[in-house]
Design an enzyme around this catalytic site. Structure first.
Site, short mmCIF file in Angstrom:
data_model
loop_
_atom_site.label_atom_id
_atom_site.label_comp_id
_atom_site.label_asym_id
_atom_site.label_seq_id
_atom_site.Cartn_x
_atom_site.Cartn_y
_atom_site.Cartn_z
N TRP A 1 5.30 -3.82 -4.87
CA TRP A 1 4.94 -3.01 -3.70
C TRP A 1 5.64 -1.65 -3.69
O TRP A 1 5.29 -0.80 -2.88
CB TRP A 1 5.31 -3.78 -2.43
CG TRP A 1 4.36 -4.88 -2.09
CD1 TRP A 1 3.41 -5.44 -2.92
CD2 TRP A 1 4.25 -5.57 -0.85
NE1 TRP A 1 2.73 -6.44 -2.27
CE2 TRP A 1 3.23 -6.53 -0.99
CE3 TRP A 1 4.92 -5.48 0.36
CZ2 TRP A 1 2.86 -7.40 0.05
CZ3 TRP A 1 4.57 -6.33 1.40
CH2 TRP A 1 3.55 -7.28 1.24
N LYS A 2 6.63 -1.46 -4.55
CA LYS A 2 7.40 -0.21 -4.55
C LYS A 2 7.93 0.05 -3.12
O LYS A 2 8.30 -0.90 -2.43
CB LYS A 2 6.57 0.93 -5.11
CG LYS A 2 5.99 0.60 -6.49
CD LYS A 2 5.35 1.77 -7.17
CE LYS A 2 4.79 1.35 -8.52
NZ LYS A 2 4.25 2.49 -9.30
N HIS B 1 12.17 -0.49 -14.64
CA HIS B 1 10.86 0.08 -14.30
C HIS B 1 10.89 1.58 -14.60
O HIS B 1 11.92 2.25 -14.47
CB HIS B 1 10.56 -0.16 -12.82
CG HIS B 1 9.18 0.20 -12.42
ND1 HIS B 1 8.80 1.50 -12.14
CD2 HIS B 1 8.06 -0.56 -12.26
CE1 HIS B 1 7.53 1.52 -11.82
NE2 HIS B 1 7.05 0.29 -11.89
N GLU C 1 4.40 -0.71 -19.47
CA GLU C 1 3.84 0.31 -18.58
C GLU C 1 3.60 1.59 -19.38
O GLU C 1 4.57 2.27 -19.72
CB GLU C 1 4.80 0.69 -17.47
CG GLU C 1 5.55 -0.38 -16.76
CD GLU C 1 6.60 0.26 -15.86
OE1 GLU C 1 6.24 0.70 -14.75
OE2 GLU C 1 7.78 0.36 -16.26
N SER D 1 -1.62 0.52 -14.12
CA SER D 1 -2.71 0.67 -13.13
C SER D 1 -3.76 -0.42 -13.28
O SER D 1 -4.96 -0.14 -13.34
CB SER D 1 -3.35 2.05 -13.24
OG SER D 1 -2.41 3.06 -12.95
N GLY E 1 0.57 -2.50 -9.32
CA GLY E 1 1.16 -1.58 -8.36
C GLY E 1 0.35 -1.47 -7.10
O GLY E 1 0.35 -2.34 -6.23
N GLY E 2 -0.41 -0.37 -6.97
CA GLY E 2 -1.14 -0.09 -5.74
C GLY E 2 -2.07 -1.19 -5.29
O GLY E 2 -2.19 -1.47 -4.09
#
Length: 249
Positions: free
Chosen positions: A10-11, A94, A166, A211, A232-233
């Protein structure tokens, strides 16, 4: 073959309402039987998330940890604290920690060791920048980041890692890593792991963290050396995250 793992990062996003909504959605979801799920939420939401995820298939994870067990380190969070509130995994190295907070290979190794010492599973993140890829050094950078940690660990410690690739060059640059490009790097990581031990290469899950979304997850997860995703998003959107989980079945 490693058990597939879909981990949501979720960052610095989310809310208590989102934590509770995810807990309910995951409790109701009919997930593939051979799948592990994890959510890495911001520190303030760890304890509420532990309650919300209780009884679901999802494990709780932290987004980083200190290399120290305790002390005068204002703003830091120790591995013991993460474990105390129910975390089972933690991201280490990360790309945002490396680039924004200056964590080099030595700092990443120290944090991996702390995670292992307290019984957390380190999700070791590897990845090259756009400049490194354009210079033809992408794979060498990734393998170098892996070796900086794996060479320093004992065999039993290496077997407890999860690795996430990543491609930093494909995040927010307008360029996209194809499933074939992602597979190529994953295969290189797997080959390097095999030089330590063939069983290690077969056991350690390799996640793709570039992504991954609902509309590309199936193609990425169909690649032979991609065992799951660090999302991620899309991990902030319940329907998208569950769709990615279904793609891993």
């Amino acid at each position: 073959m490693p058990t597939p793992l879909i981990a949501g990062n979720w960052k610095m996003n989310g809310s208590l309402n989102l934590v509770e909504s995810f807990g309910q959605a995951l409790a109701d979801a009919d997930l593939p039987s051979r799948l592990e799920v994890a959510l890495m939420v911001p520190f303030p939401y760890l304890e509420p998330a532990a309650r919300a995820l209780a009884g679901t298939r999802a494990a709780l994870g932290g987004q980083t940890l200190s290399d120290q067990p305790s002390g005068a380190f204002t703003g830091e969070v120790s591995g013991e604290m993460l474990r105390d509130v129910g975390a089972r995994l933690v991201l280490v190295g990360h790309s945002e920690r490396r680039t924004l907070f200056g964590e080099d290979d030595a700092a990443v190794l120290a944090r991996v060791r702390r995670a292992l010492d307290v019984g957390l599973t380190p999700v070791l993140c590897l990845g090259e920048t756009l400049e490194e890829r354009d210079a033809g050094r992408g794979e060498a950078v990734v393998i170098g980041q892996l070796e900086a940690v794996a060479d320093a660990l004992e065999a039993d410690q290496r077997s407890r890692l999860v690795i996430a690739y990543e491609p930093v060059w494909a995040i927010g640059t307008g360029r996209t890593a194809s499933p074939e490009q992602a597979q190529s790097v994953h295969a290189a990581i797997r080959r390097r792991l095999a030089t330590y031990d063939d069983a290690l290469a077969e056991r350690v899950p390799l996640l793709y963290g570039g992504s991954m979304k609902a509309d590309n997850a199936a193609d990425l997860l169909a690649q032979p050396d991609i065992d799951g995703g660090l999302v991620g998003g899309a991990s902030l959107k319940i329907d998208d995250f569950l769709a990615i989980c279904q793609s891993a079945g």
